[in-house]
Design a protein around this motif. Structure first.
Motif, PDB file in Angstrom:
ATOM      1  N   GLU A 119       0.834  -1.200   0.000  1.00 49.63           N
ATOM      2  CA  GLU A 119       0.000   0.000   0.000  1.00 49.63           C
ATOM      3  C   GLU A 119       0.870   1.252   0.000  1.00 49.63           C
ATOM      4  O   GLU A 119       0.583   2.226  -0.715  1.00 49.63           O
ATOM      5  CB  GLU A 119      -0.913  -0.007   1.235  1.00 49.63           C
ATOM      6  CG  GLU A 119      -1.932   1.105   1.254  1.00 49.63           C
ATOM      7  CD  GLU A 119      -2.961   0.998   0.150  1.00 49.63           C
ATOM      8  OE1 GLU A 119      -3.579   2.034  -0.185  1.00 49.63           O
ATOM      9  OE2 GLU A 119      -3.151  -0.115  -0.377  1.00 49.63           O
ATOM     10  N   ALA A 120       1.930   1.218   0.817  1.00 49.40           N
ATOM     11  CA  ALA A 120       2.839   2.373   0.866  1.00 49.40           C
ATOM     12  C   ALA A 120       3.529   2.578  -0.481  1.00 49.40           C
ATOM     13  O   ALA A 120       3.697   3.721  -0.946  1.00 49.40           O
ATOM     14  CB  ALA A 120       3.882   2.161   1.963  1.00 49.40           C
ATOM     15  N   LYS A 121       3.929   1.452  -1.102  1.00 44.93           N
ATOM     16  CA  LYS A 121       4.561   1.537  -2.414  1.00 44.93           C
ATOM     17  C   LYS A 121       3.595   2.104  -3.442  1.00 44.93           C
ATOM     18  O   LYS A 121       3.977   2.932  -4.289  1.00 44.93           O
ATOM     19  CB  LYS A 121       5.046   0.147  -2.838  1.00 44.93           C
ATOM     20  CG  LYS A 121       5.824   0.147  -4.141  1.00 44.93           C
ATOM     21  CD  LYS A 121       6.334  -1.247  -4.465  1.00 44.93           C
ATOM     22  CE  LYS A 121       7.138  -1.241  -5.774  1.00 44.93           C
ATOM     23  NZ  LYS A 121       7.634  -2.606  -6.100  1.00 44.93           N
ATOM     24  N   LYS A 122       2.346   1.657  -3.350  1.00 48.77           N
ATOM     25  CA  LYS A 122       1.330   2.150  -4.277  1.00 48.77           C
ATOM     26  C   LYS A 122       1.106   3.645  -4.100  1.00 48.77           C
ATOM     27  O   LYS A 122       1.045   4.407  -5.071  1.00 48.77           O
ATOM     28  CB  LYS A 122       0.021   1.392  -4.049  1.00 48.77           C
ATOM     29  CG  LYS A 122      -1.104   1.817  -4.973  1.00 48.77           C
ATOM     30  CD  LYS A 122      -2.363   1.020  -4.693  1.00 48.77           C
ATOM     31  CE  LYS A 122      -3.506   1.474  -5.601  1.00 48.77           C
ATOM     32  NZ  LYS A 122      -4.752   0.714  -5.309  1.00 48.77           N
ATOM     33  N   LYS A 123       1.020   4.063  -2.807  1.00 47.07           N
ATOM     34  CA  LYS A 123       0.819   5.487  -2.537  1.00 47.07           C
ATOM     35  C   LYS A 123       2.018   6.309  -2.984  1.00 47.07           C
ATOM     36  O   LYS A 123       1.870   7.423  -3.503  1.00 47.07           O
ATOM     37  CB  LYS A 123       0.558   5.697  -1.047  1.00 47.07           C
ATOM     38  CG  LYS A 123      -0.796   5.184  -0.581  1.00 47.07           C
ATOM     39  CD  LYS A 123      -0.991   5.462   0.899  1.00 47.07           C
ATOM     40  CE  LYS A 123      -2.372   4.983   1.358  1.00 47.07           C
ATOM     41  NZ  LYS A 123      -2.587   5.235   2.806  1.00 47.07           N
ATOM     42  N   ALA A 124       3.225   5.752  -2.751  1.00 50.27           N
ATOM     43  CA  ALA A 124       4.431   6.458  -3.174  1.00 50.27           C
ATOM     44  C   ALA A 124       4.465   6.616  -4.690  1.00 50.27           C
ATOM     45  O   ALA A 124       4.852   7.672  -5.217  1.00 50.27           O
ATOM     46  CB  ALA A 124       5.674   5.710  -2.695  1.00 50.27           C
ATOM     47  N   GLU A 125       4.057   5.552  -5.393  1.00 46.09           N
ATOM     48  CA  GLU A 125       4.013   5.615  -6.854  1.00 46.09           C
ATOM     49  C   GLU A 125       2.984   6.639  -7.321  1.00 46.09           C
ATOM     50  O   GLU A 125       3.239   7.408  -8.261  1.00 46.09           O
ATOM     51  CB  GLU A 125       3.685   4.225  -7.415  1.00 46.09           C
ATOM     52  CG  GLU A 125       3.651   4.150  -8.931  1.00 46.09           C
ATOM     53  CD  GLU A 125       4.998   4.439  -9.576  1.00 46.09           C
ATOM     54  OE1 GLU A 125       5.009   4.801 -10.771  1.00 46.09           O
ATOM     55  OE2 GLU A 125       6.025   4.317  -8.885  1.00 46.09           O
ATOM     56  N   GLU A 126       1.834   6.646  -6.654  1.00 43.34           N
ATOM     57  CA  GLU A 126       0.810   7.627  -7.002  1.00 43.34           C
ATOM     58  C   GLU A 126       1.302   9.046  -6.732  1.00 43.34           C
ATOM     59  O   GLU A 126       1.055   9.966  -7.526  1.00 43.34           O
ATOM     60  CB  GLU A 126      -0.473   7.348  -6.209  1.00 43.34           C
ATOM     61  CG  GLU A 126      -1.177   6.056  -6.616  1.00 43.34           C
ATOM     62  CD  GLU A 126      -2.383   5.757  -5.742  1.00 43.34           C
ATOM     63  OE1 GLU A 126      -2.562   6.466  -4.726  1.00 43.34           O
ATOM     64  OE2 GLU A 126      -3.142   4.825  -6.078  1.00 43.34           O
TER      65      GLU A 126
END
Length: 279
Positions: A119-126
């Motif tokens: 989730e953190a990776k996804k948010k960071a990518e976003e």
């Protein structure tokens, strides 16, 4: 030969009286009594043998007790061993259950951490994509503003500002003509750093209050590559004594000094020491 003498037994003085004479025992009586005596002796012999047998029984049982006791001891030992083995099995099963439970908890924890990381990776990518898009938009806005500023300089007509950079520039231009007062924070009087701070606050950027700290924000930009909206500073980085904002076409806007107030000036007349980009 002489005949043996037969002793003469004197008769009792009552022997001549019939009632005092001892009756003679007949052969049949003697035989009967002998039979009875024999029977009694036989009975006594049987009883004695029976008694001896009965008396011997405890001895026989006592001799067999060790065998019985040994069997019981073996059974008890076997039962104890079985009980101990059962206890060991239960303990082993309990350890396995505990290990399985711990492994399940650890797996659940790892799964939760993996989900959080994902989730953190996804948010960071976003966030990265959003930042890239915002940067592209700002670049486009700066290009547009720079072109508009150039057109305004040639035609004398003010070009409209748009987007976050445009909001900053529009706020700054709205303050032109305000007074310069050291330590003032608006709305009608400013010093150089309070004006820059207020302008960027319009788009959600919270800058430090003083020039020295503002020169340490964002990304360093070579003066040859500055764009509209970049913060200019004078003096050393981290020890700047003055700041302003580049508005395009070789110009910047600042709260200059008490004699000028908030003005637009040419960089050629007062070159900056460096620039940082926060948008």
């Amino acid at each position: 030969m002489e005949e043996p003498l037969i002793p003469v037994v004197p008769m009792s003085h009552t022997a001549h009286i019939r009632s005092h004479r001892k009756p003679r025992r007949s052969a049949s009586t003697i035989a009967m009594r002998a039979g009875v005596a024999g029977g009694v002796l036989s009975t006594l012999a049987v009883a004695g043998a029976s008694g001896a047998a009965n008396a011997a029984e405890p001895v026989t049982q006592t001799l067999e007790l060790p065998t019985l006791t040994g069997d019981v001891a073996a059974q008890v030992a076997q039962s104890a061993a079985a009980t101990q083995q059962a206890a060991a099995n239960y303990e082993l099963q309990a350890e396995r259950d505990a290990a399985a439970s711990a492994a399940a908890k650890e797996a659940k924890k790892d799964l939760a951490e993996a989900k959080q990381k994902a989730e953190a990776k996804k948010k960071a990518e976003e966030a990265r994509r959003a930042a890239a898009e915002a940067a592209a938009t700002r670049s486009s806005e700066r290009t547009t503003l720079s072109a508009s500023a150039s057109a305004s300089a040639s035609t004398g007509v003010s070009a409209p500002a748009s987007g976050s950079v445009g909001t900053v520039i529009a706020f700054l231009k709205a303050q032109v003509g305000d007074a310069y007062v050291m330590g003032a924070t608006g709305p009608n009087a400013w010093d150089c750093s309070s004006l820059v701070q207020a302008a960027f606050r319009q788009v959600g950027v919270d800058l430090p209050r003083v020039s020295q700290d503002q020169s340490m924000q964002g990304t360093d930009i070579p003066l040859s590559s500055i764009q509209v909206g970049d913060i200019l500073y004078w003096g050393g980085k981290g020890s700047a004594y003055h700041v302003g904002v580049y508005i395009g076409n070789g110009q910047y806007l600042d709260a200059a000094n008490p004699s000028k107030g908030v003005v637009i000036q040419d960089l050629s007349g007062y070159p900056a020491s460096g620039a940082v980009r926060v948008l």
